[in-house]
Structures are given as structure tokens and as C-alpha cells.
Design a protein around this motif. Structure first.
Motif, PDB file in Angstrom:
ATOM      1  N   ALA A  70       1.198  -1.079  -0.059  1.00 38.54           N
ATOM      2  CA  ALA A  70       0.040   0.377   0.075  1.00 38.54           C
ATOM      3  C   ALA A  70       0.884   1.478  -0.057  1.00 38.54           C
ATOM      4  O   ALA A  70       0.081   2.110  -0.670  1.00 38.54           O
ATOM      5  CB  ALA A  70      -0.774  -0.415   1.383  1.00 38.54           C
ATOM      6  N   ALA A  71       2.012   1.290   0.714  1.00 39.21           N
ATOM      7  CA  ALA A  71       2.424   2.883   1.087  1.00 39.21           C
ATOM      8  C   ALA A  71       3.243   2.280  -0.586  1.00 39.21           C
ATOM      9  O   ALA A  71       3.633   3.627  -0.960  1.00 39.21           O
ATOM     10  CB  ALA A  71       4.390   2.356   1.431  1.00 39.21           C
ATOM     11  N   ALA A  72       3.972   1.628  -1.432  1.00 42.72           N
ATOM     12  CA  ALA A  72       4.176   2.056  -2.778  1.00 42.72           C
ATOM     13  C   ALA A  72       2.770   2.893  -4.045  1.00 42.72           C
ATOM     14  O   ALA A  72       3.487   3.415  -4.624  1.00 42.72           O
ATOM     15  CB  ALA A  72       4.746   0.426  -3.200  1.00 42.72           C
ATOM     16  N   ARG A  73       2.174   1.990  -3.863  1.00 43.88           N
ATOM     17  CA  ARG A  73       0.431   2.360  -4.546  1.00 43.88           C
ATOM     18  C   ARG A  73       0.955   3.793  -4.328  1.00 43.88           C
ATOM     19  O   ARG A  73       0.630   4.263  -4.939  1.00 43.88           O
ATOM     20  CB  ARG A  73      -0.292   1.572  -3.631  1.00 43.88           C
ATOM     21  CG  ARG A  73      -0.358   0.156  -4.755  1.00 43.88           C
ATOM     22  CD  ARG A  73      -1.867  -0.463  -3.838  1.00 43.88           C
ATOM     23  NE  ARG A  73      -1.580  -1.984  -4.709  1.00 43.88           N
ATOM     24  CZ  ARG A  73      -1.941  -2.016  -5.945  1.00 43.88           C
ATOM     25  NH1 ARG A  73      -2.902  -1.445  -6.534  1.00 43.88           N
ATOM     26  NH2 ARG A  73      -2.607  -3.807  -6.461  1.00 43.88           N
ATOM     27  N   THR A  74       0.586   4.450  -2.586  1.00 43.14           N
ATOM     28  CA  THR A  74       0.735   5.688  -2.252  1.00 43.14           C
ATOM     29  C   THR A  74       1.561   6.453  -3.359  1.00 43.14           C
ATOM     30  O   THR A  74       0.918   8.168  -3.669  1.00 43.14           O
ATOM     31  CB  THR A  74       0.840   5.574  -0.978  1.00 43.14           C
ATOM     32  OG1 THR A  74      -0.157   4.803   0.032  1.00 43.14           O
ATOM     33  CG2 THR A  74       0.320   7.256  -0.449  1.00 43.14           C
ATOM     34  N   SER A 146       3.667   2.055  10.031  1.00 44.78           N
ATOM     35  CA  SER A 146       2.418   1.791   9.842  1.00 44.78           C
ATOM     36  C   SER A 146       1.525   3.216  10.681  1.00 44.78           C
ATOM     37  O   SER A 146       0.419   4.238  10.010  1.00 44.78           O
ATOM     38  CB  SER A 146       1.242   1.076  10.720  1.00 44.78           C
ATOM     39  OG  SER A 146       1.830   0.639  11.859  1.00 44.78           O
ATOM     40  N   SER A 147       2.764   4.246  11.110  1.00 38.95           N
ATOM     41  CA  SER A 147       3.064   5.463  12.111  1.00 38.95           C
ATOM     42  C   SER A 147       2.855   6.985  11.270  1.00 38.95           C
ATOM     43  O   SER A 147       3.293   6.610   9.823  1.00 38.95           O
ATOM     44  CB  SER A 147       3.293   6.035  13.052  1.00 38.95           C
ATOM     45  OG  SER A 147       4.534   5.414  12.642  1.00 38.95           O
ATOM     46  N   PRO A 163       3.832   7.041   3.140  1.00 39.33           N
ATOM     47  CA  PRO A 163       2.984   7.209   2.358  1.00 39.33           C
ATOM     48  C   PRO A 163       1.381   6.742   3.372  1.00 39.33           C
ATOM     49  O   PRO A 163       0.604   6.975   3.402  1.00 39.33           O
ATOM     50  CB  PRO A 163       3.564   6.154   2.253  1.00 39.33           C
ATOM     51  CG  PRO A 163       5.033   6.245   1.637  1.00 39.33           C
ATOM     52  CD  PRO A 163       5.445   6.590   2.641  1.00 39.33           C
ATOM     53  N   ALA A 164       1.621   6.853   5.062  1.00 40.37           N
ATOM     54  CA  ALA A 164       0.715   6.415   5.727  1.00 40.37           C
ATOM     55  C   ALA A 164       0.169   7.842   5.847  1.00 40.37           C
ATOM     56  O   ALA A 164      -0.944   7.267   6.089  1.00 40.37           O
ATOM     57  CB  ALA A 164       1.294   6.295   6.885  1.00 40.37           C
ATOM     58  N   LEU A 166       0.246   9.781   4.048  1.00 41.25           N
ATOM     59  CA  LEU A 166      -0.392  10.653   2.876  1.00 41.25           C
ATOM     60  C   LEU A 166      -1.669   9.563   2.167  1.00 41.25           C
ATOM     61  O   LEU A 166      -3.096  10.005   1.995  1.00 41.25           O
ATOM     62  CB  LEU A 166       0.078  10.208   1.582  1.00 41.25           C
ATOM     63  CG  LEU A 166       1.772  11.162   1.054  1.00 41.25           C
ATOM     64  CD1 LEU A 166       2.328  10.762   0.226  1.00 41.25           C
ATOM     65  CD2 LEU A 166       1.613  12.687   0.942  1.00 41.25           C
ATOM     66  N   ARG A 167      -1.604   8.516   3.151  1.00 39.32           N
ATOM     67  CA  ARG A 167      -3.114   7.678   3.103  1.00 39.32           C
ATOM     68  C   ARG A 167      -4.377   8.925   3.676  1.00 39.32           C
ATOM     69  O   ARG A 167      -5.214   8.714   3.400  1.00 39.32           O
ATOM     70  CB  ARG A 167      -2.920   6.719   2.889  1.00 39.32           C
ATOM     71  CG  ARG A 167      -2.377   6.253   2.240  1.00 39.32           C
ATOM     72  CD  ARG A 167      -2.723   4.336   2.407  1.00 39.32           C
ATOM     73  NE  ARG A 167      -1.785   3.476   3.948  1.00 39.32           N
ATOM     74  CZ  ARG A 167      -0.883   3.783   3.753  1.00 39.32           C
ATOM     75  NH1 ARG A 167       0.557   3.160   2.597  1.00 39.32           N
ATOM     76  NH2 ARG A 167       0.480   2.737   5.200  1.00 39.32           N
ATOM     77  N   ALA A 168      -3.896   9.002   4.875  1.00 39.95           N
ATOM     78  CA  ALA A 168      -4.793   9.536   5.915  1.00 39.95           C
ATOM     79  C   ALA A 168      -4.985  10.958   5.737  1.00 39.95           C
ATOM     80  O   ALA A 168      -6.119  11.166   5.802  1.00 39.95           O
ATOM     81  CB  ALA A 168      -4.436  10.046   7.017  1.00 39.95           C
ATOM     82  N   PHE A 169      -4.195  11.697   4.971  1.00 38.35           N
ATOM     83  CA  PHE A 169      -4.568  13.016   5.404  1.00 38.35           C
ATOM     84  C   PHE A 169      -4.940  13.932   3.705  1.00 38.35           C
ATOM     85  O   PHE A 169      -4.825  14.884   3.445  1.00 38.35           O
ATOM     86  CB  PHE A 169      -4.059  13.820   6.304  1.00 38.35           C
ATOM     87  CG  PHE A 169      -3.854  13.420   7.407  1.00 38.35           C
ATOM     88  CD1 PHE A 169      -4.688  13.512   7.980  1.00 38.35           C
ATOM     89  CD2 PHE A 169      -2.730  12.860   7.455  1.00 38.35           C
ATOM     90  CE1 PHE A 169      -5.046  13.376   9.772  1.00 38.35           C
ATOM     91  CE2 PHE A 169      -2.766  12.448   8.718  1.00 38.35           C
ATOM     92  CZ  PHE A 169      -4.229  12.817   9.868  1.00 38.35           C
TER      93      PHE A 169
END
Length: 400
Positions: A70-74, A146-147, A163-164, A166-169
Motif C-alpha cells: 500500500a505504501a508503494a501504491r501511495t 504504519s504510523s 505514505p501512511a 498521505l493515505r490519511a490526510f
């Protein structure tokens, strides 16, 4: 006259992707084209094929990259967004051809694919320097954490989001806009500017909806400019808070239930005391007028109270008055017969008064052995029969 249509000029025919990149085919720099939607490589030069340890472009193109993290996709989605705005991107990546890690410094730019969609043109250099390798490891670990980690400048503008985050905000979101209460962001930045390690638990707005985060902010130097920056970490505490609230609610419910049960038991005891009072009618003589039903639990409670009173008061005679008994079942008759036997075992003389006809029939049906037990019509008769000759009896207050 015959009209002739001029043949199109070769310059007017769009060039295919491999034709446009032909000049890079023999470059010593790893060069690849990635379809960011279908997650497949569409082109690679010889250095790119060598990096991925494949013999041909067909073999490389057949590889499915949809299992990437998921980090790479982000990160890829962030590149596409920048390239659509005419920007480029540069980052350190670690790839794993044949399962072996290879750190790369990758440069991303946009390229039009043959079907008109946007592709990623990737040019990469191997990271050989020991310090750079260590840095690559640190960056890779940060990207998969994950943080949610953000580096801000002194004014609160984002310099870097993992990336975490970016996914959140999302990318480019103002730091204060993350919080339901923007004053939390101001307090964190002010505390960090004083050299404090500030920590707050706060409600935040994320792509997944409103959540509760533990947010920590501390002052660090910007590794690029050397100026003051603020490192911010978010840890999602929503599930923990929900579990704590559930546990607190369950504890309150258990306490309220315990209080309610205690109240009910106390009321039951008070009702029992009123519906089956133990009266001391003379020295050594107790009377128990039974009012209401005689089911199993109530019979056991009455028996326990009466037997305790017999021992405590050293009673020589007990009068059981059944005039007000509302139950005439075989079970009720058995309970009474058992109580009579218990009284006799304690050396107390039982007298039974006011037996209703239906209860008398129940005694007969169960074959209750009441031999030697005085059976009288009324409580008054029982009191008179219990008294020694010449003794005058007066009913006294019920015993508690």
C-alpha cells in the motif's frame, strides 16, 4: 482533371513509445516505463532488463506488480498527481529483482503512452555509497511504517509525508486542517518551537473519517537546509479509546446492576419480613404467621430465618399459622412438613394452626408424617395451647 491526395508526411505520423525512447535503449542508466494504472512495465532499456534479471521486454512486461505494498501504491499515486501538474519527482527506492534488495535513486517524469494515457518514465542510478545505503534503509523503513510521519517547516508547511500520512490526510493538506480543533496544531507547533516534545490526543479528520490520534511533535533540523523543522508523528488510538469506553460502560453497567440486585434483595427481605413476621408471644414461644405463596425459594428463606431465630432465642415452642397461606400444592405441603421435622430436631415443639382445606388435602396426598404435631384451628388457639398453665401471653413486636 484527376485529383490526387498527398501522402502523409512521416513527421505527421505519431511515433510509438519504443521509437520515441530509442535513444535511451543503449544508455547505461536504468530506464523503464511503467503503466501506473495496470502496474506493468511497458518498456525498458538494456540496463533496465539487466537490473530485473530478465532476457527480454516481453518477460519483464509479463510480470504482475499488483501485489505491491500500500505504501508503494501511495507513492506512485503521488508521482502521477505531480506529473499531471507538470512537475517531476525524485526519491530513493529499494527494488527486489530475484529477491535481492537493490537501492536506487529514481527520477520520475511523465511520458505519453501509445493509447494517450500518462505513463511514468523512470531513470534510476544504483546507490553504492555506504552512507546512502544506510539512508535508503531508513527511508524504506519510514515508508512502510504504519504510523503517520510528517516533516514541517517552522511555519507548519509540509516538507515530507510518509505514505501512511498521505493515505490519511492527502498531499498538500494544511497541518492545522487535520484537526477538528485547529488550536491543537497551534499548541503543538508552539511547544515544539520551545524545544519541548509535545504530545496530544486529539480528534482528526482523515480519509477514513474522524479518528482519534496520539500526536507527537518535536523540533529537528531540516537535513536539507539545516533550518528548524518539526517532526510530527500520528498514531491511531481510535480502537483503544473505543475499547476503553466500552470497558468503562460495562463497568458502570455492572455496578448499576449490582446496586439494583442489592436493592431488590433488600426489598425482598423487607417484604418477606412483613409477609412472614416472627413474633415473640411469650418467653420461649415464637409465632410465624405465613401470608402469601410458599414457593421453593421463599420457603427456604422462611425456614432459614425461623431456624436461626429458634437457636438465637432458645425457643421451646413454635406456632406456624397457615391461615394466610396462598399456596396449596404438594410442594408447599412438603416444605412445611420438612420445616416441622427440622424444628423437632432442634428440640422445639411445633404447633400448626389455620391449615386451609386444600393444604390439608395436600398433606394427605404426600403422606406427610405430622404425628405428634398439634394441629389447631386458629393462631389464638395455638397461643393458648403453647402457654404453660397460669401464664398470660401478649403479642410483642416482630423480630428482625
Amino acid at each position: 482533371m484527376r485529383e490526387y491526395t498527398a501522402a502523409p508526411s512521416p513527421l505527421d505520423i505519431p511515433m510509438k513509445l519504443h521509437e520515441r525512447l530509442a535513444a535511451l535503449a543503449s544508455s547505461g542508466i536504468v530506464t523503464l516505463v511503467l503503466d501506473p494504472e495496470r502496474l506493468r512495465f511497458l518498456w525498458a532499456n538494456a540496463s533496465g532488463l539487466k537490473l530485473w534479471k530478465v532476457a527480454s521486454l516481453e518477460e519483464l512486461s509479463s510480470r504482475d506488480l499488483s501485489d505491491m505494498s500500500a505504501a508503494a501504491r501511495t507513492r506512485l499515486a503521488g508521482y502521477v498527481a505531480r506529473l499531471r501538474e507538470g512537475q517531476t519527482a525524485e526519491e530513493t527506492w529499494t527494488v527486489y529483482p530475484g529477491g535481492e534488495p537493490v537501492p536506487l535513486r529514481a527520477f520520475f517524469s511523465g511520458v505519453e503512452l501509445d493509447d494517450g494515457r500518462l505513463g511514468l518514465l523512470i531513470q534510476a542510478l544504483r546507490v553504492e555509497d555506504t552512507a546512502q545505503v544506510a539512508l535508503a534503509r531508513s527511508v524504506e523503513a519510514l515508508r512502510h511504517a504504519s504510523s503517520m510521519v510528517t516533516l514541517l517547516d517552522a511555519q507548519g508547511n509540509a516538507l515530507l509525508d510518509n505514505p501512511a500520512a498521505l493515505r490519511a490526510f492527502g498531499e498538500g493538506a494544511p497541518f492545522a486542517g487535520r484537526f477538528v480543533d485547529p488550536a491543537v496544531a497551534v499548541a503543538l507547533l508552539e511547544a515544539a518551537s520551545r524545544g519541548e516534545v509535545a504530545s496530544r490526543e486529539a480528534a482528526v479528520r482523515t480519509a477514513q473519517g474522524e479518528r482519534w490520534h496520539l500526536v507527537e511533535a518535536r523540533q529537528v533540523p531540516d537535513p536539507v537546509t539545516g533550518e528548524r523543522a518539526v517532526l510530527v508523528q500520528h498514531v491511531d488510538e481510535t480502537e483503544r479509546r473505543a475499547a476503553e469506553r466500552t470497558a468503562e460502560a460495562q463497568a458502570r453497567f455492572a455496578a448499576e446492576l449490582a446496586d439494583a440486585l442489592e436493592t431488590v434483595q433488600r426489598q425482598q427481605q423487607e417484604i418477606l419480613t412483613l409477609s412472614a413476621p416472627i413474633l415473640e408471644v411469650a418467653t420461649g414461644t415464637l409465632a410465624l404467621p405465613v401470608i402469601g405463596a410458599l414457593d421453593g425459594p421463599r420457603s427456604e428463606e422462611i425456614a432459614a430465618r425461623l431456624l436461626h431465630a429458634v437457636v438465637e432465642r432458645t425457643a421451646r415452642c413454635i406456632i406456624l399459622d397457615l391461615t394466610g397461606a396462598a399456596t396449596a400444592t404438594a410442594g408447599a405441603a412438603e416444605h412445611i412438613a420438612q420445616l416441622v421435622r427440622s424444628l423437632r430436631l432442634l428440640g422445639t415443639r411445633p404447633i400448626v394452626t389455620g391449615v386451609p382445606p386444600a393444604l390439608a388435602q395436600a398433606f394427605a396426598e404426600i403422606g406427610a408424617d405430622l404425628s405428634g404435631v398439634m394441629m389447631l384451628r386458629s393462631l389464638r388457639d395455638g397461643i393458648r395451647a403453647s402457654a404453660p398453665a397460669g401464664v398470660q401471653l401478649n403479642a410483642r413486636h416482630p423480630m428482625t
